[in-house]
Design an enzyme around this catalytic site. Structure first.
Site, PDB file in Angstrom:
ATOM      1  N   LEU A  29      25.359  30.137   2.379  1.00  0.00           N
ATOM      2  CA  LEU A  29      25.830  31.036   1.382  1.00  0.00           C
ATOM      3  C   LEU A  29      26.187  32.356   2.055  1.00  0.00           C
ATOM      4  CD1 LEU A  29      22.777  31.379  -0.854  1.00  0.00           C
ATOM      5  CD2 LEU A  29      25.088  31.306  -1.711  1.00  0.00           C
ATOM      6  N   ASP A  30      27.858  32.517   1.450  1.00  0.00           N
ATOM      7  CA  ASP A  30      28.384  33.543   1.614  1.00  0.00           C
ATOM      8  C   ASP A  30      27.120  34.951   2.048  1.00  0.00           C
ATOM      9  OD1 ASP A  30      30.392  32.595   2.892  1.00  0.00           O
ATOM     10  OD2 ASP A  30      31.197  33.104   0.711  1.00  0.00           O
ATOM     11  N   PRO A  31      26.811  36.022   2.878  1.00  0.00           N
ATOM     12  CA  PRO A  31      26.838  37.542   2.638  1.00  0.00           C
ATOM     13  C   PRO A  31      26.290  38.124   1.511  1.00  0.00           C
ATOM     14  CG  PRO A  31      27.507  37.220   5.107  1.00  0.00           C
ATOM     15  CD  PRO A  31      28.310  35.958   4.394  1.00  0.00           C
ATOM     16  N   LEU A  32      27.448  37.695   0.799  1.00  0.00           N
ATOM     17  CA  LEU A  32      27.516  38.443  -0.646  1.00  0.00           C
ATOM     18  C   LEU A  32      26.960  37.391  -1.471  1.00  0.00           C
ATOM     19  CD1 LEU A  32      31.223  40.402   0.182  1.00  0.00           C
ATOM     20  CD2 LEU A  32      29.025  41.263   0.232  1.00  0.00           C
ATOM     21  N   ALA A  33      26.774  36.450  -1.143  1.00  0.00           N
ATOM     22  CA  ALA A  33      26.021  35.587  -2.028  1.00  0.00           C
ATOM     23  C   ALA A  33      24.207  35.340  -2.317  1.00  0.00           C
ATOM     24  CB  ALA A  33      26.442  34.265  -1.992  1.00  0.00           C
TER      25      ALA A  33
END
Length: 234
Positions: free
Chosen positions: A52-56
């Site tokens: 998962l991306d850091p912004l998710a």
């Protein structure tokens, strides 16, 4: 609460990844807690089933012990996401990692146009991954090329969107729910959706809610997981 034997034999741990955390950080947090609380071997098996991306935020499946063999199977399962698309502007990363680089008109966009446009993205589609992604090209991650200002040709990939539901329209924001196959980039979906609206768009929020039959409703944050592990068990 887990024991040393349970972790070593194999567990599927459901983690609700916080905003700004990388998937690697979340796994490392669990690894540190388990190793030090349960006196586990230094190199016990642990890994996640899909970044998962850091912004998710949202569901991160972490497997331990013999259950790490299930990671490829879990990664291949359908995923569900919810989030927010901002209409009328784009960013190079297709999300909030980078600054807005262009603005577009939105006056022509109506609710009926939005609902009609969604239909174009249901089923098998061709999708180009974002230039700010971890896919390798010529031995380097795409985001490394992007940050170095290098232009690379990205080939489109086949992916499948099973459901694409609009849950709120409050322009310039649109909330959505998507279920999709492995390898689908929701950032690219948001970007392409903006283009199809004859405008531009980028992703401003993303949450993974399901992987196969596993739901974020049954997940715990890394901090909450810390409290599930008994201290100093030998």
């Amino acid at each position: 609460m887990y024991t040393k034997e349970e972790i070593l034999n194999g567990q599927v741990l459901l983690i609700d990844k916080p905003l700004t955390w990388s998937s690697f950080q979340a796994v490392n947090k669990l690894k540190y807690v388990l190793k030090n609380r349960l006196d586990l071997p230094k190199k016990f098996k642990i890994g996640h089933a899909g970044t998962l991306d850091p912004l998710a935020t949202g569901l991160l499946i972490v497997c331990t012990g013999k259950f790490t063999k299930r990671i490829p199977e879990l990664m291949g399962q359908a995923k569900e996401y919810t989030g927010t698309i901002h209409i009328g502007s784009t960013t190079p990363s297709y999300d909030l990692e980078t600054q807005i680089n262009a603005v577009f008109p939105t006056e022509h966009i109506t609710e009926s146009l939005i609902h009609e446009t969604v239909k174009q993205f249901i089923g098998e589609i061709d999708q180009k991954p974002p230039v700010f992604s971890a896919i390798k090209k010529d031995g380097k991650r795409l985001y490394e090329h992007a940050r170095a200002g290098e232009e690379v040709e990205i080939e489109a990939r086949k992916t499948t969107v099973h459901e694409f539901e609009i849950t709120r329209i409050a322009l310039p924001e649109i909330d959505f729910r998507v279920t999709c196959s492995k390898g689908t980039y929701i950032r690219s979906l948001a970007h392409d959706f903006g283009l199809s609206l004859q405008s531009g768009a980028h992703l401003t929020a993303l949450r993974r809610t399901k992987i196969g039959d596993y739901s974020v409703e049954n997940a715990v944050t890394p901090e909450a997981f810390d409290k599930l592990i008994p201290r100093n068990e030998k």
